[in-house]
Design a protein around this motif. Structure first.
Motif, PDB file in Angstrom:
ATOM      1  N   CYS A 658      24.624  72.437  -8.768  1.00  6.47           N
ATOM      2  CA  CYS A 658      24.990  73.254  -7.848  1.00  6.47           C
ATOM      3  C   CYS A 658      23.421  73.858  -7.307  1.00  6.47           C
ATOM      4  N   LYS A 685      34.613  78.560 -10.834  1.00  4.66           N
ATOM      5  CA  LYS A 685      34.891  77.308  -9.878  1.00  4.66           C
ATOM      6  C   LYS A 685      34.382  77.749  -8.728  1.00  4.66           C
ATOM      7  N   TRP A 686      34.465  78.863  -7.996  1.00  4.29           N
ATOM      8  CA  TRP A 686      33.774  79.087  -6.831  1.00  4.29           C
ATOM      9  C   TRP A 686      32.558  79.042  -6.564  1.00  4.29           C
ATOM     10  N   GLU A 689      31.096  76.374  -4.465  1.00  2.00           N
ATOM     11  CA  GLU A 689      31.587  75.901  -2.992  1.00  2.00           C
ATOM     12  C   GLU A 689      30.991  77.151  -2.146  1.00  2.00           C
ATOM     13  N   THR A 690      30.036  77.824  -2.726  1.00  3.61           N
ATOM     14  CA  THR A 690      29.262  78.847  -1.766  1.00  3.61           C
ATOM     15  C   THR A 690      27.888  78.222  -1.398  1.00  3.61           C
ATOM     16  N   SER A 691      27.210  78.864  -0.343  1.00  3.56           N
ATOM     17  CA  SER A 691      25.789  78.474   0.095  1.00  3.56           C
ATOM     18  C   SER A 691      24.828  78.536  -1.255  1.00  3.56           C
ATOM     19  N   GLU A 736      42.331  79.723  -1.890  1.00  4.76           N
ATOM     20  CA  GLU A 736      41.521  79.599  -1.141  1.00  4.76           C
ATOM     21  C   GLU A 736      40.304  80.746  -1.480  1.00  4.76           C
TER      22      GLU A 736
END
Length: 791
Positions: A658, A685-686, A689-691, A736
């Protein structure tokens, strides 16, 4: 009869009345009845048009008047509508103004609180760093004093005079070349090498200048070289006296001697029996098979197994390539000649001194005038607000652009020479080094009657050349398959036939790998190429590994240092991780890696490794389990044991991670360590998916050492970035991702103050009692594993 007629008449009349009433109540019948009753009557005559002529139409004046009234009414309505809209606009603008003022007031308070929180965090970190710096300085001073007071006869490796005297005296000492003395002295030599390596790692950069660092490195190389030279001299002494150490059954030289650091195994071919082509050192589980031409030659096989690796650090791929920054050349301002001074041109050569003084005075006056103009301009300009004092650590990402503007990057080229070169940034040597040497047997003493005749030869160890450097046995290993796989039988047979045709049939070698090294994949053998200063693959074929017996067998024509390598990043990326508090200054740090589940227990300033999980325990790791050490020492010990869960700066080139901003990630580790006595953290887990400038963590206050339930009420999703930190409304198992913050929560400048807002009084009390040594230990382990980016 009359009565009956009368009654019948009344009944008829009653029926008629009833029917009339029904017709009146029914609309249809009523309309029909009314039409039928009015059928014979004439409608009323209309009035004569002559009598009311002109009264049904409006006159032109009346129409004009009515039109004007309508227009006036429309104008009045438009004016009322315009006035109403103006009033609504004024009310809206006033409302927006009040909202804007309130928002600016809130933002000003938020900014003030944000700056205060950053300043407070910087003060806490600076205080911890200062206290830790004092402790380290005291430890270094105490170690230096203990070294000075040490009276065991060992030299101080940091003093050139002492270490040079030690090296020269041992080099010139020819009376202690027997293997027993060399092995005894090797313990002190390795201790001095470790002391210098520790000083290079532990001493701060500002206290270790470049010349001292270079001198330490050169001293390490000299100590390593003299140790190898002394082992060679001891080998020569054994070979010259080989007949006295011959085995009674085979008649060949068989000798084994060693300690925990170095083991020497020596075999000499004295009888040259072609049937004795193989030999096994049973105590060390090492055996070899000789081709027929070597079985009939005056040769000796020497095997030195060292627990240390004194070769990898000489390879140029061992250290991380550094980025060099060169400051741009300063732009020279154009020289402006001062205005000429009266009488300056009339000075002759004898009055140069006076002319210079006058020039200086004129220059000072000009400069003074310019300064006065600048001061006047500054007074005329509006005052600029004073800058706030910078915190000890600037927020992540704010100073990235400065380096790019002020410096230019220049990267070194680290391209590998070919596919058979081992990249030590991606692989590591495990289990030490095996020196596998083919030697020439010196002439042996001859017994003639009562005389022993010995030929006088040099004390230099003579290595026998074998094969050719152009032969690349098994070179297609790296070219056609991934490292760690074996060549197919047809290709191996073709390689063996080619080398045998060139007069260099391969030797068969079987070695047992150390029991204290964990092998997570099939090992791969490499050899050291001295000319190129690198480990290479192209020297082995028919490689087989028996996992239960830990026996590695192969065929080779390469002699010299051999080693076993393994992928550094085989346990990366991690599947998950958790940092769980067990009490004040006490925590458990668990990492579920790609192959292993690793658990660290951190208490005060020390750490220990434990095998976690319900799976099969690895016997190779028992020697390093449950031993309390300083974090750097534990990290190095685990790497040598084959448990590498510590990525390096360039590991992202070899592992899918990541990609997170390094400053934001480092700030998160700092603040997690501050709160690790009472607040639990876990993988989310998020986060992937973030910047890159945003980090997602799970957090929960835990004052009792009980597992955290996987529920939304227990684990809280926290978002931290270089701008602010907030608690999110969503849970870990939502479908989501959403950055909507939780109701009733408040934004904070950093993770530390966010955790303070979520904790109880008991958590705050624990945090006050947390020692900086424990904070440093937690931070070291988080920073070494980089679980945020590598999970």
């Amino acid at each position: 009869m009359h009565v009956c007629k009368y009654q019948r008449g009344l009944c008829k009349k009653f029926d008629l009345l009833s029917s009339l009433l029904r017709m009146r109540t029914n609309p249809i019948l009523r309309c029909h009845l009314s039409g039928r009753t009015n059928r014979g009557t004439m409608p009323p005559k209309p009035k004569s048009s002559a009598k009311g002529k002109g009264k049904g139409k409006l006159s032109k004046a009346e129409k004009e008047k009515l039109k004007k009234e309508e227009e006036a009414q429309q104008v009045r309505e438009e004016e009322e509508e315009r006035a109403r809209k103006e009033q609504e606009d004024n009310e809206r603008l006033e409302r927006e103004r009040l909202e804007r003022e309130e928002r600016e007031k809130i933002l000003a308070q938020e900014h003030q609180r944000h700056a205060a929180e950053l300043a407070q965090l910087a003060s806490i970190l600076e205080g911890n760093y200062t206290a830790l710096h004092h402790v380290r300085e005291a430890r270094r001073a105490q170690a230096k004093w203990d070294r000075y007071m040490l009276c065991d006869g060992s030299p101080d490796p940091t003093i050139p005079a002492e270490i040079n005297t030690y090296i020269n005296l041992w080099k010139d000492d020819t009376k202690r070349n027997e293997i027993h003395s060399v092995l005894k002295e090797s313990h002190l030599t390795l201790k001095l090498i470790c002391e210098l390596e520790f000083l290079l790692e532990d001493t701060p950069e500002e206290q270790l200048d470049e010349n001292t660092e270079r001198r330490y490195e050169e001293t390490i190389i000299e100590l390593q070289n003299i140790l190898l030279n002394k082992l060679d001299e001891a080998t020569v002494s054994l070979l010259k006296d080989a007949s006295n150490h011959a085995d009674s059954e085979t008649g060949n030289l068989q000798f084994t001697k060693g300690n925990k650091d170095i083991v020497l195994m020596l075999w000499g071919n004295l009888v040259k029996n072609p049937r004795l082509k193989s030999y096994s050192f049973e105590e060390q589980d090492f055996s070899f098979d000789l081709p027929k031409q070597l079985a009939l030659s005056d040769i000796a096989i020497r095997v030195i197994h060292t627990a240390h690796d004194h070769f990898s650090h000489r390879c140029r791929t061992f250290k991380l390539k550094r980025v060099r920054y060169y400051p741009p050349p300063e732009e020279e301002e154009p020289f402006e000649e001062p205005p000429p001074v009266e009488g300056d041109g009339e000075k002759d050569e004898g009055e140069d001194g006076e002319g210079k003084e006058e020039d200086g005075e004129a220059t000072e006056s000009v400069v003074g005038g310019e300064e006065e103009k600048k001061e006047e301009a500054q007074e005329a300009a509006p005052p600029t607000p004073a800058k706030e004092p910078e915190p000890a650590k600037t927020p992540a990402g704010e100073d990235e652009g400065l380096e790019e503007e002020e410096y230019e990057e220049e990267e070194e080229d680290y391209e590998l020479e070919d596919e058979d070169t081992v990249d030590l940034r991606a692989y590591q040597v495990l289990g030490g080094v095996i020196h596998f040497d083919l030697l020439t047997m010196p002439p042996q003493p001859k017994h003639i009657k009562n005389w022993i005749m010995t030929q006088d030869t040099s004390n230099e160890l003579k290595r026998m050349p074998y094969g050719s450097d152009s032969i690349k046995l098994g070179a297609s290993l790296a070219g056609t398959m991934a490292m760690g796989l074996t060549l197919d039988p047809k290709a191996a047979a073709a390689n063996a036939a080619a080398t045998e045709a060139l007069g260099a049939p391969p030797l068969g070698v079987t070695v047992k790998l150390p029991d204290n090294v964990l092998l997570c994949e099939e090992p791969q053998m490499v050899y050291w190429w001295e000319e190129g200063k690198q480990w290479r693959l192209d020297g082995f074929h028919d490689v087989k590994f028996e996992q239960e017996e830990r026996l590695l067998s192969f065929k080779t024509i390469k002699f010299g240092p051999l080693a076993c390598i393994q992928d550094k990043h085989i346990n990366m990326p991690f599947q998950s991780w958790e940092l769980f508090p067990l009490g004040t200054n006490h925590a458990r740090f668990t990492i579920i890696a790609a192959i292993l589940e690793v658990e660290f227990e951190i208490k005060d300033h020390l750490c220990c490794f434990r095998q976690a999980g319900d799976g099969e325990r690895k016997p190779e790791l028992e020697s390093i389990s449950n031993k309390w050490m300083e974090p750097p020492q534990l990290i190095e010990t685990m790497k040598k044991a084959g448990v590498n869960v510590f990525p390096e700066e360039d590991s992202k080139k070899y592992v899918s991670v990541c990609d997170k901003d390094e400053q934001t990630e480092g700030a998160a580790y700092d603040q997690m360590a501050l709160t690790a006595s009472h607040f639990a953290y876990s993988w989310s887990k998020w986060n992937a998916e973030t910047s890159p400038d945003k980090i997602i963590l799970l957090g929960c206050e835990k004052l009792v050492p009980e597992p955290v339930k996987d529920s939304k009420e227990d684990w809280q999703v926290l978002l931290t970035s270089k701008k602010q930190t907030s608690k999110l409304k969503m849970g870990e198992y939502d479908e989501e991702f959403s950055e909507a913050f939780a109701e009733g929560s408040q934004f904070h400048a950093d993770l530390y103050h966010m955790v303070n807002d979520l904790c109880s009084e008991g958590g705050h009390e624990r945090m006050k009692n947390t020692e900086f040594g424990y904070i440093n230990a937690v931070h070291k382990m988080l920073e070494a594993t980089r679980v945020i980016a590598f999970s």
